[in-house]
Motif scaffolding. Structure first.
Motif, PDB file in Angstrom:
ATOM      1  N   UNK A  39      -1.040  10.725  -0.987  1.00  0.00           N
ATOM      2  CA  UNK A  39      -0.544  10.844   0.383  1.00  0.00           C
ATOM      3  C   UNK A  39      -0.611   9.531   1.146  1.00  0.00           C
ATOM      4  N   UNK A  40      -1.185   8.482   0.531  1.00  0.00           N
ATOM      5  CA  UNK A  40      -1.371   7.199   1.211  1.00  0.00           C
ATOM      6  C   UNK A  40      -0.264   6.227   0.850  1.00  0.00           C
ATOM      7  N   UNK A  41       0.234   5.516   1.860  1.00  0.00           N
ATOM      8  CA  UNK A  41       1.248   4.487   1.661  1.00  0.00           C
ATOM      9  C   UNK A  41       0.788   3.220   2.346  1.00  0.00           C
ATOM     10  N   UNK A  42       0.751   2.105   1.599  1.00  0.00           N
ATOM     11  CA  UNK A  42       0.210   0.856   2.129  1.00  0.00           C
ATOM     12  C   UNK A  42       1.128  -0.314   1.796  1.00  0.00           C
ATOM     13  N   UNK A  43       1.138  -1.301   2.692  1.00  0.00           N
ATOM     14  CA  UNK A  43       1.740  -2.600   2.404  1.00  0.00           C
ATOM     15  C   UNK A  43       0.614  -3.515   1.956  1.00  0.00           C
ATOM     16  N   UNK A  44       0.643  -3.938   0.696  1.00  0.00           N
ATOM     17  CA  UNK A  44      -0.472  -4.699   0.122  1.00  0.00           C
ATOM     18  C   UNK A  44      -0.320  -6.199   0.283  1.00  0.00           C
TER      19      UNK A  44
END
Length: 557
Positions: free
Chosen positions: A484-489
């Motif tokens: 469920x997590x979305x990140x810009x790395x």
């Protein structure tokens, strides 16, 4: 091959065409994939081959011999075209010749998760006709398709409602002209414990393409019911020297996977289990062994023209004991017969990666499916290479090779990679633990368009390495979706749009890296990213990681 390309182009007219779009397409110049696994660097003695013979997301293999040719099919789940068909002269070198499901009208896949759709197919041949029997688990159930040429065209599915609730059907043709369907299903009276299944059989009328007569249980639970065996499935019936053999997978498709066999003098049984079961498994080996191959099972047997017997089966190449990003792959091993029983691999022995091949082993390769290789597409053909896959079936054409000859034009869609519909993403399997996948594209000038390269396991677990315009600058980003997590790395800002931007995703086991070349040489944007998010033990399901170009709308204009 020209005939195949024409047929694929026709069958995919919905997804390859000249439609009117409000957005300018993103242009890709080429895509290249390189594999460099250490296991494939070991010398290959004459007459030997590498396992797996089909690397990267090629699960649930089924095989048949017709004359001096072999034909193999794999599961495809919700990828389209579906149910790939391979041809070989030696069981080792395989060429993709077509798909059973290559027309949008044949099945419905929209709205289904990546590990739903088309489950384990089985291929057979009888009296000049090829048969593939399969299960579309969430849309239609079990069906059979036929063809006189395994490259196609294949018929529309003929649905078999009598197998409702069952999976993994296969056909058996007896000497007396009768045909039977065997499949996994709920036991009589219902399941008594989680994973309790049964193997059923019913006669099949070849003229009417319909099930007839009584449906009976051949095997309830597994070879040793007292142990409460789970997930008996993938059944096949063979006949040899007056014996009927029932071979099935048992234990589930994970670490406990295995293959078992029973036999009877009558097609309806009773079937007696082999005292040496399982005839294939890796579950009893040390978990810390070098270059482990796990999950071995779901096999199919074939007799070569020289009288030798061989088994194709699925297994996975793991790293760090439990992770595997390449999914379930197709392996090949010789079968030995002793006292009337077949054996694929002695207990306690690891699946070998270098194997002495069949006597008919060819010297040349037909297609890059095993070992270390480079595969490149310069997008200079009139139709997409048959090995490209779509995630589900596109509802409108967004991939075009005609409007800009020598380039792939992707018209960006609003759906991102987390959709249960069809994102504008072209996919090829990750076929090695260590690999490089790269592409060259023209950076999009429209502010609401992102395009780049993706590493995709399913709608919940993926990486997207893309570029988009923000004001008068261009922003490179690495996005990760984990559950469920979305990140810009990672991000990088370019002062101007490069005319030809190169992007690269590199993987080595559980470490992934993302690099770009804007004309000034390669630079790493992110290194040592967590690649285990793309492994089956983390992401779940039955598929493997795929790679390829994508484009999407950041917002509607």
């Amino acid at each position: 091959m020209r005939r195949l390309l024409r047929r694929v182009a026709c069958g995919l007219a919905l997804v390859l065409g000249t439609a009117v779009h409000a957005q300018e397409p993103v242009l890709f110049d080429w895509f290249e994939y390189r594999g460099h696994d250490a296991a494939f660097e070991q010398p290959l003695p004459p007459g030997h081959y590498y396992n797996p013979v089909l690397t990267g997301f090629s699960p649930d293999p089924s095989v048949v011999r017709v004359g001096d040719r072999y034909y193999l099919v794999n599961s495809s789940f919700v990828y389209f075209p579906g149910l790939p068909v391979y041809e070989s002269r030696d069981l080792v070198h395989w060429a993709l010749i077509g798909h059973v499901i290559d027309r949008p009208s044949q099945v419905k896949l929209d709205g289904q998760g990546m590990s739903r759709g088309l489950y384990a197919p089985a291929i057979s041949h009888h009296d000049g006709t090829f048969y593939v029997i399969n299960t579309s688990v969430d849309s239609g159930g079990n069906f059979i398709a036929t063809a006189t040429n395994p490259a196609g065209p294949w018929s529309d599915p003929v649905w078999l409602p009598g197998l409702a609730g069952g999976i993994d059907p296969s056909l058996f043709f007896d000497d007396d002209g009768k045909a039977y369907v065997v499949n996994n299903g709920v036991p009589e009276g219902g399941s008594r414990y989680d994973g309790h299944r049964a193997i059923w059989m019913q006669e099949f009328d070849l003229r009417q393409h319909a099930l007839v007569g009584p449906r009976r249980v051949l095997l309830d639970g597994g070879v040793d019911p007292a142990t409460k065996p789970i997930w008996i499935e993938g059944p096949h019936v063979y006949k040899r020297d007056g014996w009927y053999y029932l071979m099935c997978a048992e234990g589930g498709t994970g670490q406990q996977h295995s293959e078992v066999v029973l036999r009877s003098r009558a097609v309806w049984g009773p079937y007696t289990p082999y005292s040496g079961n399982p005839i294939l498994t890796q579950r009893d080996l040390p978990s810390d062994r070098n270059q482990p191959i796990v999950n071995a099972g779901h096999a199919d047997l074939v007799e070569a023209q020289d009288g030798s017997w061989w088994a194709v089966f699925l297994a996975s190449r793991a790293y760090d004991r439990v992770h595997y990003n390449t999914g379930r792959e197709t392996f090949l091993l010789p079968v030995t017969w002793k006292d009337g029983w077949p054996s694929i691999l002695p207990k306690g022995k690891a699946v070998p990666q270098v194997v002495k091949g069949p006597a008919l082993l060819a010297r040349e390769t037909q297609a890059p499916h095993s070992g270390n290789f480079t595969w490149r597409d310069d997008f200079d053909k009139p139709a997409l290479d048959a090995s490209w896959m779509f995630v589900r079936i596109p509802a409108q054409p967004w991939a075009d090779l005609r409007a800009h000859p020598g380039q792939l034009a992707i018209h960006p869609q609003a759906d991102d990679l987390d959709t249960l519909h069809n994102p504008s993403f072209l996919a090829r399997p990750q076929q090695h633990l260590a690999f490089d996948a790269s592409t060259q594209l023209v950076a999009p000038v429209q502010a609401n368009v992102e395009a780049g390269l993706a590493a995709f396991q399913n709608e919940h677990y993926w990486y997207a390495f893309g570029i988009h315009r923000e004001g008068q600058q261009w922003l490179l980003t690495v996005r990760r979706h984990r559950g469920a997590d979305s990140d810009v790395l990672a991000t990088a800002t370019l002062a101007k749009a490069p005319q030809h931007l190169q992007l690269k995703i590199s993987g080595d086991g559980g470490r992934y890296g993302f690099a770009y070349d804007d004309g000034t040489g390669w630079q790493w944007l992110l290194r040592d990213a967590d690649g285990t998010v793309l492994s089956t033990d983390v992401a779940g399901g039955f598929v493997g990681t795929t790679l390829g170009p994508y484009a999407r709308l950041l917002h509607q204009p």
